[in-house]
Structure formats: C-alpha cells, structure tokens
Motif scaffolding. Structure first.
Motif, PDB file in Angstrom:
ATOM      1  N   ALA A 170       0.837  -1.204   0.000  1.00 26.99           N
ATOM      2  CA  ALA A 170       0.000   0.000   0.000  1.00 26.99           C
ATOM      3  C   ALA A 170       0.869   1.251   0.000  1.00 26.99           C
ATOM      4  O   ALA A 170       1.784   1.388   0.816  1.00 26.99           O
ATOM      5  CB  ALA A 170      -0.922  -0.003   1.214  1.00 26.99           C
ATOM      6  N   ILE A 171       0.569   2.146  -0.932  1.00 29.66           N
ATOM      7  CA  ILE A 171       1.297   3.419  -1.041  1.00 29.66           C
ATOM      8  C   ILE A 171       0.321   4.531  -0.646  1.00 29.66           C
ATOM      9  O   ILE A 171      -0.460   5.018  -1.465  1.00 29.66           O
ATOM     10  CB  ILE A 171       1.826   3.617  -2.477  1.00 29.66           C
ATOM     11  N   PRO A 172       0.321   4.915   0.631  1.00 23.33           N
ATOM     12  CA  PRO A 172      -0.666   5.890   1.110  1.00 23.33           C
ATOM     13  C   PRO A 172      -0.164   7.314   0.920  1.00 23.33           C
ATOM     14  O   PRO A 172       0.209   7.978   1.876  1.00 23.33           O
ATOM     15  CB  PRO A 172      -0.771   5.546   2.600  1.00 23.33           C
ATOM     16  N   GLY A 173      -0.151   7.803  -0.291  1.00 16.52           N
ATOM     17  CA  GLY A 173       0.369   9.153  -0.527  1.00 16.52           C
ATOM     18  C   GLY A 173       1.404   9.121  -1.628  1.00 16.52           C
ATOM     19  O   GLY A 173       2.595   9.314  -1.390  1.00 16.52           O
ATOM     20  N   GLY A 174       0.941   8.848  -2.862  1.00 16.33           N
ATOM     21  CA  GLY A 174       1.843   8.631  -3.995  1.00 16.33           C
ATOM     22  C   GLY A 174       2.655   9.850  -4.372  1.00 16.33           C
ATOM     23  O   GLY A 174       3.814   9.741  -4.738  1.00 16.33           O
ATOM     24  N   ASN A 175       2.037  11.035  -4.275  1.00 13.65           N
ATOM     25  CA  ASN A 175       2.765  12.251  -4.665  1.00 13.65           C
ATOM     26  C   ASN A 175       2.968  13.171  -3.463  1.00 13.65           C
ATOM     27  O   ASN A 175       2.221  14.129  -3.253  1.00 13.65           O
ATOM     28  CB  ASN A 175       2.038  12.999  -5.784  1.00 13.65           C
ATOM     29  N   PRO A 176       3.999  12.900  -2.656  1.00 10.58           N
ATOM     30  CA  PRO A 176       4.226  13.701  -1.449  1.00 10.58           C
ATOM     31  C   PRO A 176       4.495  15.170  -1.756  1.00 10.58           C
ATOM     32  O   PRO A 176       4.189  16.046  -0.940  1.00 10.58           O
ATOM     33  CB  PRO A 176       5.449  13.038  -0.806  1.00 10.58           C
ATOM     34  N   LEU A 177       5.046  15.458  -2.935  1.00 14.69           N
ATOM     35  CA  LEU A 177       5.370  16.851  -3.290  1.00 14.69           C
ATOM     36  C   LEU A 177       4.099  17.657  -3.555  1.00 14.69           C
ATOM     37  O   LEU A 177       4.043  18.859  -3.291  1.00 14.69           O
ATOM     38  CB  LEU A 177       6.263  16.888  -4.535  1.00 14.69           C
ATOM     39  N   ALA A 178       3.073  16.998  -4.096  1.00 11.51           N
ATOM     40  CA  ALA A 178       1.795  17.678  -4.346  1.00 11.51           C
ATOM     41  C   ALA A 178       0.968  17.727  -3.065  1.00 11.51           C
ATOM     42  O   ALA A 178       0.301  18.724  -2.788  1.00 11.51           O
ATOM     43  CB  ALA A 178       1.033  16.960  -5.460  1.00 11.51           C
ATOM     44  N   ILE A 179       1.027  16.656  -2.269  1.00 13.30           N
ATOM     45  CA  ILE A 179       0.247  16.608  -1.022  1.00 13.30           C
ATOM     46  C   ILE A 179       0.668  17.736  -0.079  1.00 13.30           C
ATOM     47  O   ILE A 179      -0.165  18.400   0.535  1.00 13.30           O
ATOM     48  CB  ILE A 179       0.444  15.240  -0.317  1.00 13.30           C
ATOM     49  N   ARG A 180       1.971  17.981   0.007  1.00 17.63           N
ATOM     50  CA  ARG A 180       2.443  18.953   1.012  1.00 17.63           C
ATOM     51  C   ARG A 180       1.970  20.378   0.735  1.00 17.63           C
ATOM     52  O   ARG A 180       1.938  21.200   1.647  1.00 17.63           O
ATOM     53  CB  ARG A 180       3.969  18.906   1.167  1.00 17.63           C
ATOM     54  N   VAL A 181       1.594  20.663  -0.516  1.00 18.73           N
ATOM     55  CA  VAL A 181       1.089  22.009  -0.820  1.00 18.73           C
ATOM     56  C   VAL A 181      -0.360  21.991  -1.306  1.00 18.73           C
ATOM     57  O   VAL A 181      -0.869  22.986  -1.804  1.00 18.73           O
ATOM     58  CB  VAL A 181       1.980  22.729  -1.861  1.00 18.73           C
ATOM     59  N   GLY A 182      -1.027  20.846  -1.168  1.00 24.93           N
ATOM     60  CA  GLY A 182      -2.438  20.761  -1.563  1.00 24.93           C
ATOM     61  C   GLY A 182      -2.665  20.990  -3.041  1.00 24.93           C
ATOM     62  O   GLY A 182      -3.658  21.581  -3.453  1.00 24.93           O
ATOM     63  N   ALA A 183      -1.724  20.511  -3.866  1.00 22.12           N
ATOM     64  CA  ALA A 183      -1.832  20.706  -5.317  1.00 22.12           C
ATOM     65  C   ALA A 183      -2.210  19.397  -6.007  1.00 22.12           C
ATOM     66  O   ALA A 183      -1.922  18.314  -5.508  1.00 22.12           O
ATOM     67  CB  ALA A 183      -0.505  21.213  -5.872  1.00 22.12           C
ATOM     68  N   TYR A 184      -2.839  19.506  -7.170  1.00 29.69           N
ATOM     69  CA  TYR A 184      -3.264  18.328  -7.941  1.00 29.69           C
ATOM     70  C   TYR A 184      -2.046  17.631  -8.558  1.00 29.69           C
ATOM     71  O   TYR A 184      -1.861  16.433  -8.436  1.00 29.69           O
ATOM     72  CB  TYR A 184      -4.230  18.810  -9.024  1.00 29.69           C
ATOM     73  N   THR A 185      -1.200  18.418  -9.216  1.00 28.42           N
ATOM     74  CA  THR A 185       0.022  17.874  -9.823  1.00 28.42           C
ATOM     75  C   THR A 185       1.234  18.406  -9.053  1.00 28.42           C
ATOM     76  O   THR A 185       1.089  19.199  -8.125  1.00 28.42           O
ATOM     77  CB  THR A 185       0.129  18.287 -11.301  1.00 28.42           C
ATOM     78  N   THR A 186       2.429  17.990  -9.449  1.00 33.83           N
ATOM     79  CA  THR A 186       3.636  18.427  -8.744  1.00 33.83           C
ATOM     80  C   THR A 186       3.985  19.861  -9.139  1.00 33.83           C
ATOM     81  O   THR A 186       4.250  20.124 -10.314  1.00 33.83           O
ATOM     82  CB  THR A 186       4.830  17.521  -9.123  1.00 33.83           C
TER      83      THR A 186
END
Ligand SMILES: [Zn+2]
Length: 344
Positions: free
Chosen positions: A84-100
């Motif tokens: 399980a990969i709970p958070g595939g795009n950490p760079l987008a998650i940290r700023v609440g963005a859809y893409t990086t």
C-alpha cells in the motif's frame, strides 16, 4: 513457508506489517520527500495487491481508506500480500496541489512499466520510478482517486487496454466486487496507472471517491469496503462481502466527455451527480459577478454527470475553457446524433 518481502527500505516477514518508504527525492534545501509504503506479508500463499492513493495531491481521502484497510487486516489470516502506497505524490500533497508544482507534471502519466530512465527523469517521474517498483511486484492494482464535491462514488475501468479476455474478466471481477457504479473509459493511449497496468497484464481499476480533500470516515469507508471486497474475490481475505451503503447506478456505462465553460463567472449546479439528465437539459448556469445568468450549459447526451469539478482547485468560480463536469452515458447512447445548441 512464504518468503520475506523486501521493497524499498521495508522488510516484512510472513505474518508481519512493516512501514517505510519506496524511496525519496531530494529538494533544494536538502530535505527529502519520501514515497511511503506499507507492506502486509500474509502468512498464506496468494496474490500481491498494490494500492495507490493520492497520485493527485488534492485527493487525500484514499489515504484514509488505505489506513482503514491496513488497520482492519490480520496478516496471520491474509492470503498473499498487500503493498500500500498511502500518498503517492508527497510533493503535491504537502502544498495541496493536484500535480507536482516543481515540474508541473501529472504523476498519473505514462511513466510506468517501464519507468522513465532515472538520469533524465524529472522529479515527478522519479516518484513514478519508486511507485513502479511496487507495481512490478503486484498481480493486481487499485489506484484510488477522488473528486471534488458534489460527485458520486464510482469505479473506472479501461477494458480497451486489456490485451486478453482473461485480464478483461479480472478487471470486471474487481470492479463488480468493489460494489459501486462502474464506468468504462475507452482510451486509445495508456495515460494512467490503470491503463498502463492493464496493458501490461496486471488487472487494475481506478476508484473515484466522492470528496477529495477530506479525511472523513464516511468517504474513506466506501474505499475501504470496496478494497476488502476486491481482496475477497481475489482469495486474499475471508468473510462475507460488505455492502456499499451509497447510491449505485446499474448499467453499461462509458465516459462521454466534459461540460466546458464558454464564459467566465460562477457556476450554479442545477442537477445532481448521478441523476439522469436528458440531452439538451440545462445542467449548469454561469452567472456573472452581478448575479445575471450569462451562460446555460446543456447536456450533450442522455446521461449523467459524475462530478462537478469547476475551476482551479475545485472552486465554483470558473473561467472560460474550464472543465465544469464529467459526463458519462449508457453505451447504447453512443452514435446517436449529439446535441447542438440552436442559435438564439
Ligand atoms: Zn485523480
């Protein structure tokens, strides 16, 4: 005895749950952003199922779905393994963005199986490279996404990407077990994890939860129930199938297109997601800042909208050219003359 599973920096013996990461990317300030991984190595033989959430950084509800699944499983009773990969795009998650934001790339792109060569890969493609390691080891994949509200919960398939009838049947089996409305997206190019995995003989579905930026139990539970149901039909988990307590639309559905704003303003949603809408009916009205209606957006086909995505970041303030809603329809509606707005 089953072997020890070692992926990234995670090592799990049979009967163990282990947490760590698939790898990390380094940023300008020297900090690292890692792709998290949870491995559950079941005691019994069985398939490997990979779960991916938040490939799009605004779609975090799938992360909670993964947490709920992991916390509900007993590795001593599990057949096979869960990656399980709970958070595939950490760079987008940290700023609440859809893409990086760093390279503007969409992690849900054609970067998998095989991945882009590392030396020439952008930072998003390097995240994909790590995720790819889990996909390569998996027999089945569920990619969990989510839509802004208002939307319905549903499952997407890519039957046209399946090279054999066996893969197609497995995809259908997974989608049915998940227990939600099923919509096929007939794409010509493989552009998502679902497409690419199916094309590479790994049956895969995309789950689209209703509600993206929330860690709400009632949203995540739909994902968790569906994942466990898929695990049951794959022979990984015992026990009765869990009924989804959400509205389901039965039928043979296909993605149709988008409703696109021709004017900028504020969108008033006049129909409900999942409601049957007749061709030509007004779905959305766009008003200007004074409250006057400046555009009526009509349904191009007899069908449904699965979500009203609006403008940037899901705001209902929209600019011309914005994709306001996703439209799907019964397959038998395709080929009928489409709606053309008469000049006023
Ligand atoms: Zn998404």
């Amino acid at each position: 005895m089953k072997p020890v599973l070692a992926i990234g920096d995670v090592v799990a013996k049979p009967g163990e749950i282990a947490k760590g990461s698939l790898g990390s990317v380094e940023l300008a300030d020297g900090s690292k952003s890692k792709v998290p991984l949870i491995v559950i190595n079941g005691v019994h033989e069985g398939p490997v199922l990979a779960l991916v959430a938040a490939i799009h950084g605004t779609e975090i509800s799938g992360i909670l779905a993964i947490h709920q699944v992991v916390q509900s499983l007993d590795p001593r009773k599990l057949h096979g393994s869960l990656l399980a990969i709970p958070g595939g795009n950490p760079l987008a998650i940290r700023v609440g963005a859809y893409t990086t934001p760093l390279d503007g790339k969409n992690l849900s792109g054609p970067w998998y199986l095989p991945p882009v060569q590392k030396e020439i890969a952008t930072i998003t493609q390097r995240l994909a490279l790590y995720i790819n390691e889990a996909l390569e080891k998996a027999n089945y994949i569920i990619d969990i996404h989510a839509n802004p509200l208002p939307s319905i919960h549903f499952v997407l398939t890519s039957l046209e990407m399946c090279k054999t009838d066996e893969i197609k049947q497995d995809v259908k089996k997974m989608a049915k077990a998940f227990g939600l409305t099923i919509i096929n997206w007939p794409r010509k190019e493989a552009t998502s994890i679902r497409d690419i995995c199916c094309k590479n003989n790994r049956p895969s579905i995309t789950v689209e939860l209703a509600g993206n930026i929330y860690m709400w139990d009632e949203v995540a539970m739909v994902g968790a129930r569906g994942i466990r149901n898929v695990m049951r039909v794959l022979g990984m988990l015992e026990g009765p199938m869990e009924k989804q307590e959400v509205d389901i639309i039965e039928g043979d559905f296909t993605f149709f297109g988008w409703l696109i704003a021709q004017r900028g303003g504020f969108m008033l949603v006049r129909k409900k997601p999942g409601q049957f809408i007749k061709q030509g009916d007004v779905v959305i009205e766009i008003v200007d800042v004074y409250g006057d209606v400046i555009e009526q957006v009509r349904m191009p086909v007899n069908g449904y909208c699965w979500s009203f995505t609006g403008g940037v970041g899901g705001t209902h303030a929209v600019s011309e050219g914005d994709r306001l809603a996703y439209v799907f329809t019964h397959v038998e509606e395709l080929g009928k003359p489409s709606f053309v707005e008469k000049p006023v």
